[in-house]
Design a protein around this motif. Structure first.
Motif, PDB file in Angstrom:
ATOM      1  N   GLN A 162      49.072  47.358  23.404  1.00 22.28           N
ATOM      2  CA  GLN A 162      49.450  46.517  24.530  1.00 22.28           C
ATOM      3  C   GLN A 162      48.216  46.188  25.368  1.00 22.28           C
ATOM      4  N   VAL A 163      47.992  44.904  25.595  1.00 20.92           N
ATOM      5  CA  VAL A 163      46.836  44.476  26.367  1.00 20.92           C
ATOM      6  C   VAL A 163      47.130  44.597  27.856  1.00 20.92           C
ATOM      7  N   GLN A 164      46.159  45.138  28.564  1.00 16.38           N
ATOM      8  CA  GLN A 164      46.248  45.190  30.029  1.00 16.38           C
ATOM      9  C   GLN A 164      44.951  44.668  30.623  1.00 16.38           C
ATOM     10  N   LEU A 165      45.074  43.766  31.565  1.00 12.74           N
ATOM     11  CA  LEU A 165      43.949  43.273  32.344  1.00 12.74           C
ATOM     12  C   LEU A 165      44.281  43.551  33.806  1.00 12.74           C
ATOM     13  N   VAL A 166      43.438  44.325  34.452  1.00 11.45           N
ATOM     14  CA  VAL A 166      43.709  44.731  35.828  1.00 11.45           C
ATOM     15  C   VAL A 166      42.560  44.276  36.715  1.00 11.45           C
ATOM     16  N   GLU A 167      42.872  43.321  37.585  1.00 11.47           N
ATOM     17  CA  GLU A 167      41.868  42.804  38.511  1.00 11.47           C
ATOM     18  C   GLU A 167      41.827  43.636  39.788  1.00 11.47           C
ATOM     19  N   SER A 168      40.651  43.659  40.396  1.00 16.44           N
ATOM     20  CA  SER A 168      40.485  44.336  41.682  1.00 16.44           C
ATOM     21  C   SER A 168      39.336  43.685  42.428  1.00 16.44           C
ATOM     22  N   GLY A 169      39.211  44.004  43.719  1.00 19.61           N
ATOM     23  CA  GLY A 169      38.086  43.531  44.507  1.00 19.61           C
ATOM     24  C   GLY A 169      38.398  42.383  45.445  1.00 19.61           C
ATOM     25  N   GLY A 170      39.614  41.865  45.392  1.00 24.15           N
ATOM     26  CA  GLY A 170      39.973  40.805  46.316  1.00 24.15           C
ATOM     27  C   GLY A 170      40.117  41.324  47.734  1.00 24.15           C
ATOM     28  N   GLY A 171      40.283  40.386  48.664  1.00 34.01           N
ATOM     29  CA  GLY A 171      40.449  40.782  50.051  1.00 34.01           C
ATOM     30  C   GLY A 171      40.261  39.615  50.990  1.00 34.01           C
ATOM     31  N   LEU A 172      40.152  39.949  52.262  1.00 34.30           N
ATOM     32  CA  LEU A 172      39.957  38.952  53.310  1.00 34.30           C
ATOM     33  C   LEU A 172      38.533  39.061  53.829  1.00 34.30           C
ATOM     34  N   VAL A 173      37.803  37.960  53.740  1.00 32.83           N
ATOM     35  CA  VAL A 173      36.436  37.923  54.259  1.00 32.83           C
ATOM     36  C   VAL A 173      36.215  36.638  55.032  1.00 32.83           C
ATOM     37  N   GLN A 174      35.208  36.639  55.862  1.00 27.76           N
ATOM     38  CA  GLN A 174      34.867  35.441  56.617  1.00 27.76           C
ATOM     39  C   GLN A 174      34.059  34.479  55.749  1.00 27.76           C
ATOM     40  N   ALA A 175      34.117  33.223  56.109  1.00 27.10           N
ATOM     41  CA  ALA A 175      33.317  32.215  55.417  1.00 27.10           C
ATOM     42  C   ALA A 175      31.844  32.622  55.441  1.00 27.10           C
ATOM     43  N   GLY A 176      31.184  32.417  54.304  1.00 28.35           N
ATOM     44  CA  GLY A 176      29.800  32.817  54.169  1.00 28.35           C
ATOM     45  C   GLY A 176      29.618  34.207  53.586  1.00 28.35           C
ATOM     46  N   GLY A 177      30.701  34.946  53.490  1.00 31.33           N
ATOM     47  CA  GLY A 177      30.634  36.298  52.962  1.00 31.33           C
ATOM     48  C   GLY A 177      30.673  36.342  51.448  1.00 31.33           C
ATOM     49  N   SER A 178      30.735  37.562  50.927  1.00 32.56           N
ATOM     50  CA  SER A 178      30.711  37.773  49.477  1.00 32.56           C
ATOM     51  C   SER A 178      31.814  38.721  49.058  1.00 32.56           C
ATOM     52  N   LEU A 179      32.218  38.569  47.824  1.00 33.73           N
ATOM     53  CA  LEU A 179      33.152  39.489  47.186  1.00 33.73           C
ATOM     54  C   LEU A 179      32.742  39.650  45.729  1.00 33.73           C
ATOM     55  N   ARG A 180      33.029  40.818  45.187  1.00 25.80           N
ATOM     56  CA  ARG A 180      32.819  41.043  43.767  1.00 25.80           C
ATOM     57  C   ARG A 180      34.150  41.445  43.143  1.00 25.80           C
ATOM     58  N   LEU A 181      34.643  40.593  42.291  1.00 20.96           N
ATOM     59  CA  LEU A 181      35.880  40.891  41.587  1.00 20.96           C
ATOM     60  C   LEU A 181      35.567  41.616  40.280  1.00 20.96           C
ATOM     61  N   SER A 182      36.451  42.515  39.908  1.00 19.87           N
ATOM     62  CA  SER A 182      36.338  43.225  38.640  1.00 19.87           C
ATOM     63  C   SER A 182      37.633  43.073  37.866  1.00 19.87           C
ATOM     64  N   CYS A 183      37.518  43.129  36.558  1.00 19.61           N
ATOM     65  CA  CYS A 183      38.699  43.079  35.701  1.00 19.61           C
ATOM     66  C   CYS A 183      38.486  44.076  34.566  1.00 19.61           C
ATOM     67  N   ALA A 184      39.301  45.099  34.557  1.00 18.45           N
ATOM     68  CA  ALA A 184      39.223  46.127  33.526  1.00 18.45           C
ATOM     69  C   ALA A 184      40.231  45.824  32.428  1.00 18.45           C
TER      70      ALA A 184
END
Length: 124
Positions: free
Chosen positions: A1-23
């Motif tokens: 069974q395939v599982q893809l689990v994303e993480s790293g989202g959230g609320l940030v201000q314009a100009g900011g950064s985020l790093r998303l991951s997918c295991a």
């Protein structure tokens, strides 16, 4: 069974950064191209970035060129999306997907498996 689990989202201000991951699990990760898509409320799901099996080929939507970077770690079965200089229009639910095709697939129909997504909200 395939599982893809994303993480790293959230609320940030314009100009900011985020790093998303997918295991990923359930398939031989290195044999699949990986992609990131996003879907804003009331809009269709759209391509963001993709990376080929070995990681040498990458593709980006125009909206993210110069701001987003996709990468993968085949030893960790994980794909990443580094997002810098975020804008309110980047607000969406971000999905990772897995494709058995060669190269860097850019359309939803080319992908075989999908995660549940992670919400990214950018405030102005």
């Amino acid at each position: 069974q395939v599982q893809l689990v994303e993480s790293g989202g959230g609320l940030v201000q314009a100009g900011g950064s985020l790093r998303l991951s997918c295991a990923a699990s359930g398939r031989t990760f290195s044999q699949y191209a990986m992609g990131w898509f996003r879907q804003a409320e009331g809009k269709e799901r759209e391509f963001v970035a993709a990376i080929a099996r070995g990681g040498s080929l990458k593709g980006y939507a125009d909206s993210g060129k110069g701001r987003f970077t996709i990468s993968r770690d085949n030893a960790k079965n994980t794909v990443y999306l580094q997002m810098n200089s975020l804008k309110p229009e980047d607000t969406a639910r971000y999905y990772c997907a897995m494709a058995s095709r060669l190269g860097v697939p850019t359309t939803t129909r080319e992908y075989d498996y999908w995660g549940q997504g992670t919400q990214v909200t950018i405030s102005s």
